[in-house]
Design a protein around this motif. Sequence first.
Motif, PDB file in Angstrom:
ATOM      1  N   SER A   1       6.245 -53.637   6.914  1.00  0.00           N
ATOM      2  CA  SER A   1       7.530 -53.418   7.586  1.00  0.00           C
ATOM      3  C   SER A   1       7.910 -51.935   7.541  1.00  0.00           C
ATOM      4  CB  SER A   1       8.628 -54.283   6.951  1.00  0.00           C
ATOM      5  OG  SER A   1       8.771 -53.937   5.592  1.00  0.00           O
ATOM      6  N   ILE A   2       8.608 -51.487   8.603  1.00  0.00           N
ATOM      7  CA  ILE A   2       8.953 -50.070   8.728  1.00  0.00           C
ATOM      8  C   ILE A   2      10.104 -49.724   7.793  1.00  0.00           C
ATOM      9  CG2 ILE A   2       9.768 -48.261  10.312  1.00  0.00           C
ATOM     10  CD1 ILE A   2       8.487 -49.886  12.596  1.00  0.00           C
ATOM     11  N   VAL A   3       9.894 -48.711   6.945  1.00  0.00           N
ATOM     12  CA  VAL A   3      10.961 -48.300   6.028  1.00  0.00           C
ATOM     13  C   VAL A   3      11.448 -46.877   6.315  1.00  0.00           C
ATOM     14  CG1 VAL A   3      10.238 -49.874   4.181  1.00  0.00           C
ATOM     15  CG2 VAL A   3       9.263 -47.568   4.275  1.00  0.00           C
ATOM     16  N   GLY A   4      10.835 -46.233   7.282  1.00  0.00           N
ATOM     17  CA  GLY A   4      11.238 -44.865   7.635  1.00  0.00           C
ATOM     18  C   GLY A   4      10.292 -44.332   8.690  1.00  0.00           C
ATOM     19  N   ALA A   5      10.465 -43.056   9.044  1.00  0.00           N
ATOM     20  CA  ALA A   5       9.561 -42.446  10.019  1.00  0.00           C
ATOM     21  C   ALA A   5       9.399 -40.974   9.701  1.00  0.00           C
ATOM     22  CB  ALA A   5      10.129 -42.596  11.433  1.00  0.00           C
ATOM     23  N   GLU A   6       8.250 -40.433  10.081  1.00  0.00           N
ATOM     24  CA  GLU A   6       8.049 -38.985   9.992  1.00  0.00           C
ATOM     25  C   GLU A   6       7.985 -38.434  11.407  1.00  0.00           C
ATOM     26  OE1 GLU A   6       4.515 -37.612   7.934  1.00  0.00           O
ATOM     27  OE2 GLU A   6       5.025 -35.502   8.278  1.00  0.00           O
ATOM     28  N   ALA A   7       8.812 -37.415  11.655  1.00  0.00           N
ATOM     29  CA  ALA A   7       8.815 -36.753  12.958  1.00  0.00           C
ATOM     30  C   ALA A   7       7.686 -35.730  12.979  1.00  0.00           C
ATOM     31  CB  ALA A   7      10.160 -36.061  13.168  1.00  0.00           C
ATOM     32  N   LEU A   8       6.867 -35.751  14.028  1.00  0.00           N
ATOM     33  CA  LEU A   8       5.741 -34.810  14.158  1.00  0.00           C
ATOM     34  C   LEU A   8       5.783 -34.182  15.543  1.00  0.00           C
ATOM     35  CD1 LEU A   8       3.212 -37.209  12.446  1.00  0.00           C
ATOM     36  CD2 LEU A   8       3.768 -34.924  11.557  1.00  0.00           C
ATOM     37  N   VAL A   9       5.799 -32.857  15.580  1.00  0.00           N
ATOM     38  CA  VAL A   9       5.944 -32.175  16.858  1.00  0.00           C
ATOM     39  C   VAL A   9       4.627 -32.200  17.633  1.00  0.00           C
ATOM     40  CG1 VAL A   9       5.426 -29.872  15.918  1.00  0.00           C
ATOM     41  CG2 VAL A   9       6.887 -30.066  17.925  1.00  0.00           C
ATOM     42  N   ARG A  10       4.737 -32.265  18.959  1.00  0.00           N
ATOM     43  CA  ARG A  10       3.577 -32.258  19.854  1.00  0.00           C
ATOM     44  C   ARG A  10       3.812 -31.240  20.953  1.00  0.00           C
ATOM     45  NH1 ARG A  10       1.707 -34.236  16.210  1.00  0.00           N
ATOM     46  NH2 ARG A  10       0.752 -36.239  15.859  1.00  0.00           N
ATOM     47  N   TRP A  11       2.755 -30.477  21.271  1.00  0.00           N
ATOM     48  CA  TRP A  11       2.889 -29.499  22.361  1.00  0.00           C
ATOM     49  C   TRP A  11       1.704 -29.647  23.312  1.00  0.00           C
ATOM     50  CZ3 TRP A  11       1.711 -23.553  21.941  1.00  0.00           C
ATOM     51  CH2 TRP A  11       2.040 -22.930  23.174  1.00  0.00           C
ATOM     52  N   THR A  12       2.018 -29.897  24.575  1.00  0.00           N
ATOM     53  CA  THR A  12       0.980 -29.930  25.596  1.00  0.00           C
ATOM     54  C   THR A  12       1.155 -28.721  26.508  1.00  0.00           C
ATOM     55  OG1 THR A  12       1.094 -32.335  25.507  1.00  0.00           O
ATOM     56  CG2 THR A  12      -0.152 -31.383  27.327  1.00  0.00           C
ATOM     57  N   HIS A  13       0.225 -27.771  26.369  1.00  0.00           N
ATOM     58  CA  HIS A  13       0.250 -26.560  27.190  1.00  0.00           C
ATOM     59  C   HIS A  13      -0.228 -26.931  28.590  1.00  0.00           C
ATOM     60  CE1 HIS A  13      -1.097 -22.640  28.700  1.00  0.00           C
ATOM     61  NE2 HIS A  13      -0.338 -22.074  27.779  1.00  0.00           N
TER      62      HIS A  13
END
Length: 279
Positions: free
Chosen positions: A53-65
């Motif tokens: 079960s989901i207890v949190g999240a990690e934000a991860l940046v993405r860049w598409t040039h």
Amino acid sequence: KERGKNTFQFYTTDMNASALERLRLEYALHRALAQNEELEVWYQPKVALADGSIVGAEALVRWTHPELGPIAPDRFIAIAEESSLIGMLGEWVLATACSALRSWRERGLLMGRMAVNISGRQLKLGGIVETICRILDDAGVPHGSLELEVTESVAMEEGSGMIDVLHRLKEQGIYLSIDDFGTGYSSLAYLKRLPVSGLKIDRSFIMDLHRDSDDAAITAAIVSIAQSLGLDLVAEGVERVEQRDFLLGKGCTMAQGYFFSPPLPRAEFEALLVEQAGR
Ligand code: C2E
Ligand code: CA
Ligand code: CA
Ligand code: CA
């Protein structure tokens, strides 16, 4: 002599090429940030090992040039750190993640804390504690819903004012955790003095856990350190059922990794939250 000169010229041309490439990326990143294009934040679930079960999240940046395609975060974050872009990039990621969290909460989709990575250079910017609090307040996100992940090497920097910044963040109610734990050279005495509430076991130990007895021993030791210091613990990079079972057996309760879910675009992560709410 002639040849020496040529070698030298070759070397400088080479250096210029990579410096130029960096400059080009730096410029393109600046443009992407200013125009609010090309960049996205993806979300990877942190789960309870026992039931997924989901207890949190990690934000991860993405860049598409637009021409070069996707660029690895490790690469462009290094470029942002060496230029003055890290402040702008970090603020953009935090504000974007907070606005997603706010909208999920409004819809009753509870998911625990939102974890955001923060780089060493960013933590050293003047007024960083005030900046972070302002972004949270503007987004209407309670301070306790934010987790900042700081790498072990940054958190352990002595004499840089880092420990003071971490204390002030904690006083503001922000949850702090140490990322990539086990890869630095923390003394346990120093670890105890840091105002952090959680550790993330680095993926390099988890990777071969099921077939490397040293990695298994280190992981088991980290689990017991966390337990005896009263720290929360998340295992990173869990990809296989054997790794999950080992961690569960040692008493680790939370994890992240492809076994459960890769990082997902906002809409897909949201769909997981909706599914979980309906269960
Ligand atoms: P990290 O904080 O250690 O993030 C975990 C990385 O492992 C992420 O790579 C994630 O996609 C990847 N990962 C997750 N589960 C698995 C798995 O099961 N197996 C494998 N092989 N990999 C897994 P990503 O997104 O490429 O990010 C790389 C690093 O870039 C991050 O490492 C973090 O240090 C940095 N980073 C990413 N986003 C941000 C950001 O918004 N701000 C800052 N300052 N740094 C960021
Ligand atoms: Ca992280
Ligand atoms: Ca990590
Ligand atoms: Ca890492």
